[in-house]
Write an enzyme that holds these catalytic residues in place. Structure first.
Site, PDB file in Angstrom:
ATOM      1  CD  GLU A   1       4.774   2.068  -5.430  1.00 29.39           C
ATOM      2  OE1 GLU A   1       4.968   3.278  -5.879  1.00 29.39           O
ATOM      3  OE2 GLU A   1       4.128   1.347  -6.127  1.00 29.39           O
TER       4      GLU A   1
ATOM      5  CD  GLU B   1       0.696   0.520  -3.011  1.00 33.40           C
ATOM      6  OE1 GLU B   1       0.531   0.704  -4.220  1.00 33.40           O
ATOM      7  OE2 GLU B   1       1.543   0.895  -2.058  1.00 33.40           O
TER       8      GLU B   1
END
Ligand code: BG6
Length: 470
Positions: free
Chosen positions: A176, A368
């Site tokens: 991320e 995810e």
């Protein structure tokens, strides 16, 4: 292109789950491991930084995966996993981060882990940096604000590529990476309690991460022929709150804050729109002569997390914030929310897949996705997590729709396939797994594993290649 006409998921689809070392392993001081940013946050990312740690925090023992990985991997194999995403804790390999020689005990641990995965034919997908920077680099160098950290990261990357070249084919650089804008400490090793984190500081640190990431891509391709390296972006599509053109432009502006990260890593250069942002905000990025050349080492695929979508509006009075893991967005009045206030939007996943594919025409990997919920063990000792089955079913259905749209999707690793410690709130009561872990926020529990109802459901999803998805 055969995948377009497929009514279901491709045969080589990498079905699996995702973890991160700091959220599952525990053993935070064992076998020479150093302290990382993850070890000094007793209450998750919104709480104080307590360094050195005082007392025991949940992550210090997490779900004891460090000692229990064999049993856990056997359970994942029973579900039919083709792939497990996890990270290598940087501080197990280089406890302080700036050593020249690695810690052999740490390297051996991951050798054992990858051997265990290989026993069941489970492909590892390894994140180099999942919010796990060594604290020594934070304290001595100012984290990623300091250009020197690039070479420490390169040394770490070279060490693990060389050591695991026969065991790991799929890699991710920074988890991320766009979250550094919202969580500079965990994502960038920058302490907001000690320095004024300006955009100038942040974008310089981001530049260092881009160079480090591109350099890792280059090294990985050289050291491991046939390897594939991806970037990892927190996916959070935004919709205009109204048809007002000002809202549409607000969406474009905010989307570009995130797309900037994939644009640089996928295309290999800074996009034109960021120049205006830099000029208007007096941001000047210091670059070395070779940086432009290094950035041309672009990723092979794009991976992203997806939990929710959000809205944006230019009207400040309507700016009602809805919770999200690391950042907040304007609440979408048409969507339900999870117990933790995250807005549930399966169609947003199809939308995100299409947006990325239209923009880059590169393979995508959903690394995810999942539902954090407060699971209850009933009197019979079972966990009937219908809500999770329904959440995952609806999201996977949209992945299938995107595949039908022509999007190339490499795989899907559901987040927290074994219960783990939450990143944002530092709790264990927020559970994502197919496998329950008897460990609680008050630091009690036996660490026993229990299969939830979703365990058998996901097993069937994998074995039938999604035929049971409605
Ligand atoms: C992502 C992170 O932001 O979301 C994970 O990469 C994190 O580390 C996941 O755990 C879910 O967020 P949370 O706050 O519920 O743990």
């Amino acid at each position: 292109m055969s995948h377009i006409s497929n009514q279901t998921f491709p045969k080589n689809f990498l079905w699996g789950g995702a973890l991160a070392a700091n959220q599952v392993e525990g053993a935070y001081r064992e076998d020479g491991k150093g302290l990382s940013v993850a070890d000094v946050l007793p209450d998750g990312i919104w709480g104080p930084i307590v360094y050195p740690p005082q007392g025991e925090y949940l992550k210090h023992n997490a779900v004891d995966f460090y000692h229990r990985y064999k049993g856990d991997i056997a359970l994942l194999a029973e579900m039919g996993f083709k792939c497990l995403r996890t990270s290598i804790a940087w501080t197990r390999i280089f406890p302080k981060g700036d050593e020249e020689q690695p810690n052999e005990a740490g390297l051996q641990y991951y050798d054992n882990l990858f051997n265990e995965l290989a026993k069941y034919g489970i492909e590892p997908l390894i994140t180099l940096s999942h919010y796990e920077m060594p604290m020594h680099l934070v304290e001595q160098y100012g984290g990623w604000t300091n250009r020197k950290v690039i070479s420490f990261f390169e040394n770490f990357a070279r060490t693990v590529f060389t050591r695991y070249k026969d065991k790991v084919k799929y890699w991710l650089t920074f988890n991320e990476i766009n979250m550094i804008l919202h969580a500079p400490f965990i994502a960038g090793g920058i302490r907001p309690d000690q320095i004024n984190v300006t955009d100038q500081i942040l974008y310089q640190a981001i530049h260092h991460q881009f160079v480090a990431s591109a350099s890792a891509v280059k090294m990985c391709h050289e050291i491991i022929p046939g390897s594939q390296v991806g970037c990892m972006i927190a996916g959070l599509p935004l919709y205009p709150l109204s048809p007002n053109p000002n809202d549409v432009l607000e969406v474009m502006k905010l989307e570009r804050k995130n797309l900037f990260f994939s644009d640089v890593q996928v295309r290999g250069y800074y996009p034109s729109y960021i120049k205006r942002f830099f000029e208007e905000n007096d941001i000047v990025i210091k670059m070395e002569d070779e940086d432009k050349e290094i950035l041309k080492n672009t990723v092979d695929f794009i991976s992203f997390s997806y939990y929710m979508s959000g809205c944006a509006t230019a009207n400040e009075e309507l700016n009602i914030q809805s919770k999200a893991n690391i950042l907040s967005t304007v609440k979408n009045p048409t969507l339900p929310s999870s117990e933790w206030g995250w807005q549930i939007d399966p169609k947003g996943l199809r939308y995100t897949l299409n947006i990325f594919y239209d923009r880059y025409q590169k393979p995508l990997f959903i690394t995810e996705n999942g539902l954090g919920a407060n699971d209850i063990v009933n009197e019979k000792g079972e966990i009937i997590d219908e809500y999770r089955i329904s959440y995952l079913n609806d999201h996977l259905n949209e992945v299938r729709e995107a595949i039908k749209d022509g999007v190339e999707v490499m795989g899907y690793t559901s987040w927290g396939c074994i219960d783990l410690v939450s990143q944002s709130s530092g709790e264990l009561g927020k559970r994502y797994g197919f496998i329950y872990v008897d460990r609680h926020d008050n630091l009690t529990g036996s660490f026993e594993r229990i299969k939830k109802k979703s365990f058998n459901w996901y097993k069937e999803v994998i074995s039938s290649r999604g035929q049971n998805i409605k």
